[in-house]
Design a protein around this motif. Sequence first.
Motif, PDB file in Angstrom:
ATOM      1  N   UNK A 123       0.842  -1.205   0.000  1.00 37.38           N
ATOM      2  CA  UNK A 123       0.000   0.000   0.000  1.00 37.38           C
ATOM      3  C   UNK A 123       0.875   1.252   0.000  1.00 37.38           C
ATOM      4  N   UNK A 124       1.918   1.223   0.819  1.00 30.81           N
ATOM      5  CA  UNK A 124       2.851   2.350   0.825  1.00 30.81           C
ATOM      6  C   UNK A 124       3.443   2.569  -0.572  1.00 30.81           C
ATOM      7  N   UNK A 125       3.873   1.481  -1.204  1.00 31.25           N
ATOM      8  CA  UNK A 125       4.545   1.614  -2.509  1.00 31.25           C
ATOM      9  C   UNK A 125       3.587   2.142  -3.587  1.00 31.25           C
ATOM     10  N   UNK A 126       2.304   1.828  -3.467  1.00 30.88           N
ATOM     11  CA  UNK A 126       1.323   2.283  -4.461  1.00 30.88           C
ATOM     12  C   UNK A 126       1.098   3.786  -4.404  1.00 30.88           C
ATOM     13  N   UNK A 127       1.245   4.343  -3.201  1.00 26.80           N
ATOM     14  CA  UNK A 127       0.883   5.749  -3.006  1.00 26.80           C
ATOM     15  C   UNK A 127       1.961   6.696  -3.535  1.00 26.80           C
ATOM     16  N   UNK A 128       1.483   7.778  -4.150  1.00 27.84           N
ATOM     17  CA  UNK A 128       2.392   8.891  -4.441  1.00 27.84           C
ATOM     18  C   UNK A 128       2.896   9.471  -3.117  1.00 27.84           C
ATOM     19  N   UNK A 129       4.044  10.092  -3.126  1.00 29.44           N
ATOM     20  CA  UNK A 129       4.489  10.769  -1.906  1.00 29.44           C
ATOM     21  C   UNK A 129       3.495  11.886  -1.610  1.00 29.44           C
ATOM     22  N   UNK A 130       3.032  11.950  -0.384  1.00 24.36           N
ATOM     23  CA  UNK A 130       1.964  12.892  -0.036  1.00 24.36           C
ATOM     24  C   UNK A 130       0.572  12.278  -0.156  1.00 24.36           C
ATOM     25  N   UNK A 131       0.505  11.059  -0.705  1.00 19.13           N
ATOM     26  CA  UNK A 131      -0.787  10.376  -0.821  1.00 19.13           C
ATOM     27  C   UNK A 131      -1.250   9.803   0.516  1.00 19.13           C
ATOM     28  N   UNK A 132      -2.512   9.343   0.539  1.00 12.01           N
ATOM     29  CA  UNK A 132      -3.103   8.912   1.806  1.00 12.01           C
ATOM     30  C   UNK A 132      -3.619   7.475   1.759  1.00 12.01           C
ATOM     31  N   UNK A 133      -3.486   6.810   2.892  1.00 13.97           N
ATOM     32  CA  UNK A 133      -4.136   5.511   3.083  1.00 13.97           C
ATOM     33  C   UNK A 133      -5.176   5.684   4.182  1.00 13.97           C
ATOM     34  N   UNK A 134      -6.440   5.446   3.804  1.00 18.44           N
ATOM     35  CA  UNK A 134      -7.524   5.518   4.788  1.00 18.44           C
ATOM     36  C   UNK A 134      -8.010   4.093   5.025  1.00 18.44           C
ATOM     37  N   UNK A 135      -8.049   3.677   6.275  1.00 15.39           N
ATOM     38  CA  UNK A 135      -8.420   2.287   6.583  1.00 15.39           C
ATOM     39  C   UNK A 135      -9.518   2.224   7.631  1.00 15.39           C
ATOM     40  N   UNK A 136     -10.376   1.228   7.461  1.00 16.70           N
ATOM     41  CA  UNK A 136     -11.394   0.941   8.482  1.00 16.70           C
ATOM     42  C   UNK A 136     -11.592  -0.574   8.518  1.00 16.70           C
TER      43      UNK A 136
END
Lengths: 416, 416
Positions: free
Chosen positions: B267-280
């Motif tokens: 998930x980290x690798x998929x995100x652009x720098x500055x991107x967000x991971x929202x989890x529930x």
Amino acid sequence: MQEAMHYCDILKAYAHYATHCFQIFNKLEDDFYRIPKLQQSLVPMFDKKMKAIRACVGANQTFIRNILDQRAAFMNSDRINYDWVYRQNRRIKPGDMDKVKSTLKQCVRDWSAEGKDERKQCYGPILQELEKLFPNPSTKTKVLVPGSGLARLVWEVASMGFHAQGNEFSYFMLLCSYTILNCTKKPNVHRIFPFVHITRNIHSPKHQLASVRFPDVNPVNLPKDSLSMVAGDFQEIYQDQVEEWDCVASCFFLDTANNVIEYVRLISSLLKIGGYWINFGPLLYHYSGMYDEISIELSWEEIKPCLKHYNLELIREEIRKPATYCMDPNSMMKTEYRCLSFTCRKTAKTPKESPNPRYRRSKPGDPVNPGNTGSAPATGGQQNSNKSGPSRSGSSTHGKRKNGQDGRGPGKLANS
Amino acid sequence: MQEAMHYCDILKAYAHYATHCFQIFNKLEDDFYRIPKLQQSLVPMFDKKMKAIRACVGANQTFIRNILDQRAAFMNSDRINYDWVYRQNRRIKPGDMDKVKSTLKQCVRDWSAEGKDERKQCYGPILQELEKLFPNPSTKTKVLVPGSGLARLVWEVASMGFHAQGNEFSYFMLLCSYTILNCTKKPNVHRIFPFVHITRNIHSPKHQLASVRFPDVNPVNLPKDSLSMVAGDFQEIYQDQVEEWDCVASCFFLDTANNVIEYVRLISSLLKIGGYWINFGPLLYHYSGMYDEISIELSWEEIKPCLKHYNLELIREEIRKPATYCMDPNSMMKTEYRCLSFTCRKTAKTPKESPNPRYRRSKPGDPVNPGNTGSAPATGGQQNSNKSGPSRSGSSTHGKRKNGQDGRGPGKLANS
């Protein structure tokens, strides 16, 4: 002999507890060491945690040793060499290992300070109702608690001054309650780690490693002649105790029936006219989905007319009363039952019916209608004899075995 | 070919639904007719209830026929004779029948007015967070929803104006969401009886017979180019889409990992720098207790340092947020998760690691360390093409089969 084999299976499951747990934790650990080394290093406390988990399992096995020390309590036949039976190489059922773990959690529910809230939810309404219906308790007032589990509800009823009799079917429960009631002389002498087996939905490792002490009370502090325990199948043992009981107090019990209507009929027949049935619990029918067992799965609205037929007048009815069952308070998952809480008053004699069969599905070669399944002679009104061991005539029937095969009467376990 | 066999197993399970249910209800009915006639007469509405139950099952099968009509959608290989594969006599797994029933309940959760409260609990915090973090949504902002189930969350994100891509692994879900998203032109055209299979903890028979209509919205009402769906395994499909995503929104997904740390890394690798991971969601690790699968079962406190290592800064953390999952609101039993709800911001590049293996336990003859399991070429940034069918290159991987065996790329299902 089948009875003895079953009993030895339960002893073996208890003895095997730590080995079983270690197999599971070895697998988890093994899995962890298969992920990349770098990722392993992100969980630096993993080794320490696994070591602590194993220590917890060891401590649980130490408590279980206390239970196993009482194994003679239910070796009821002089004709059987239990050591020989135990040594026979029968496979331990995975379901039995789950029952060992459940029994540990049940200790929390029934006998620890941590279980207080849970007990208040389910035993609370029953004890309040008893207080209201019998304002002057004495040991002349007989209260039956079928499906008594680890016997806390029986103990509470006995503490109030009634004569309380517990009836339980599972040797897991019986051995453990025997240990607590008869071999525990002061509060909080036992310490277990009841949630160590749960590896999911954990917020913090410390929750998995939490310990619980019990019993929160001194179980021997009871009025004289106030408590007795009978091991065995409810339908078999009580079928002839017509109008011998002032009250039946059932908690998480009604849905253990193959045929819930037959439980209603039997409970009605046990009560004196004017006696009360106090019930609390869900309708999670225990035989549901078992192909070789009859399972009558009625809704509460379908059960209600049956009460009336058996002259049980519903004088109190509350629905959707929340109650948990052996819950880990720290878990990220919570199962809550919305229970039936009701009281019935027996208004007239129970209508007569032909002998009540216990139901098993026919197998090829079996007659289509299951017959009456043996005749366990009922012994009404057992009195407890202080601190004596269980009666040698003790019997209990379990699981899917045929009932009454041993031809022995119901057992009597006395405590105080 | 294995892929096609698996797909046909799922089609067969769907087709077999009513027969399977009738077998169960026949047994229940059969049981009822074994109890004494007098007791049967106390439940006079039993026959009528069973007839109504069968009608409900029939109605569910009618809805399932709509799903099966779309079977061609995932027949991705021109070289395979799917009819021939379907006719091979493979046993239907009991677990697959449970999945058919779950899918029906999932329709309630994701697409009915009755599911609104449940959606508010879990999708609510994610959508609110999206609104806050991306105040000016456009289809240039790419939001990935892994484990998208019946695709309501993807649909909601697309409705907000983002480009939302759902990824799902289960053909049960994929076929059903395809039917809802692509073949449903107006609200409430489908009607099912999602709780008819539940025979325990029922207050009134009418609850068992309750119907639910769906979808509560018109699924085709979506901004152009806003939604795409990709069928297949998350780790396989997305491993090379480095820094292509503005946001990953995961709901009840994190615990579907064999190795939760690898999910965090990916998930980290998929995100652009500055991107967000929202989890529930909870931590009900799905591979727990499966002997032939790796299962890394960490607590939330153990996962947190992993976030940091992969340059995911925890900017919001809420714990014990209550959420139910496909609950029958009338049941006498309620399971509630106390979920993690968090947001991470990616602060820097994801630390490089050697290729990430998918984990299966070695069998005799397998190498001790599981290797990299095939190379599904990743196709970044799929765009949806209005109302087209699924791409013929569609692929998905399931269950315990080896990944990437077919050598085909990940599938793309377009909706609008």
